[in-house]
Design a protein around this motif. Structure first.
Motif, short mmCIF file in Angstrom:
data_model
loop_
_atom_site.label_atom_id
_atom_site.label_comp_id
_atom_site.label_asym_id
_atom_site.label_seq_id
_atom_site.Cartn_x
_atom_site.Cartn_y
_atom_site.Cartn_z
N ILE A 212 0.78 -1.18 0.00
CA ILE A 212 0.12 0.07 0.13
C ILE A 212 0.82 1.25 0.03
CG2 ILE A 212 -1.75 1.34 0.85
CD1 ILE A 212 -2.49 -1.50 2.54
N LEU A 229 -8.19 -1.61 3.90
CA LEU A 229 -7.85 -1.16 2.78
C LEU A 229 -8.00 -2.18 1.80
CD1 LEU A 229 -4.94 1.41 3.53
CD2 LEU A 229 -7.22 1.98 2.59
N GLU A 233 -10.56 -2.43 -1.62
CA GLU A 233 -10.20 -2.55 -2.84
C GLU A 233 -10.66 -3.82 -3.61
OE1 GLU A 233 -8.28 -1.35 -6.28
OE2 GLU A 233 -8.31 -0.40 -4.13
#
Length: 239
Positions: A212, A229, A233
């Motif tokens: 990331i 995250l 995604e």
């Protein structure tokens, strides 16, 4: 009404503060109206339930709950503001399995707050599963349960080794940006412990690595944030 701290049913609640006893007896403790209600909403039936004798909540939903004196409930509760209801549920009644399209495989994530937050995240950005390695925190520990906000009753779990492939290992740096990875219809994102990350042998067992992107000078992300995250995604790609 229970008025004695020596009551064997209350002793059982205290005993279940130990992970060893939870595993041995197959039971765990939920404190507070919201958490107990989440278990009831998921269709679980408490093995035991206790309510504050002076301000009993969930009365219609817990018809066989035992009234306990307010003083004893305060002693029994681990919360800053003592719970008005405490219930015991069976570990075997929690959802199991790794059939969801995506999920997280956690390697030795030992902080119960982070683990509970990841359970909550898997519920919010799912359907998703959690695959836990030995050394992970117990999702039914008091702190993890509170952090999960009841999601523990909805998110299935399984063992780390059985997590479906492909495995996408998240590493702090060196991998292609997470947003450029094409996981396909199924994917397991593999995350490591809070301090150490993924050990080399686990990273090597992954089908792909990803990172990331971080601002210059930033060292790493909290594992719960990284997991959020990754699931975001994945869910965005499938939307």
């Amino acid at each position: 009404m229970i008025t004695s701290a020596a009551n064997p049913r209350l002793k059982l609640v205290r005993k279940l503060s130990s992970r060893r006893q939870r595993d041995k007896l197959g039971l765990f403790v939920c404190e507070g109206e919201d958490l107990v209600a989440a278990g009831l909403d998921a269709g679980l039936v408490p093995v035991e339930a206790f309510v504050d004798a002076e301000r009993a909540p969930l009365g219609e939903r817990l018809p066989r709950a035992e009234a306990v004196s307010s003083e004893l409930m305060a002693e029994l509760s681990t919360l800053a503001h003592p719970a008005r209801v405490i219930a015991l549920f069976r570990l075997a009644d929690l959802p199991r399995g790794l059939d969801a399209p995506g999920g997280l495989a956690l390697w030795r994530v030992g902080d119960p707050g982070n683990l509970g937050t990841l359970v909550r995240t898997a519920d919010a950005l799912g359907p998703a599963f959690l695959a836990l390695s030995p050394g992970c925190a117990d999702p039914t520990s008091p702190k993890a349960l509170r952090a999960s906000m009841g999601a523990v009753f909805r998110v299935p779990t399984g063992s780390f080794e059985e997590a479906p492939r492909p495995w996408i290992g998240l590493v702090p740096r060196g991998g292609p940006p997470l947003g450029t990875v094409e996981p396909g219809e199924r994917a397991t994102f593999v995350l490591g412990a809070e301090r150490d990350g993924l050990p080399q042998n686990v990273a090597a067992s992954c089908d792909e690595l990803a990172s990331i992107p971080l601002a210059e000078g930033a060292e790493s992300l909290n594992v719960a944030v990284a997991g959020a995250l990754a699931l975001y995604e994945f869910s965005r790609r499938g939307a």
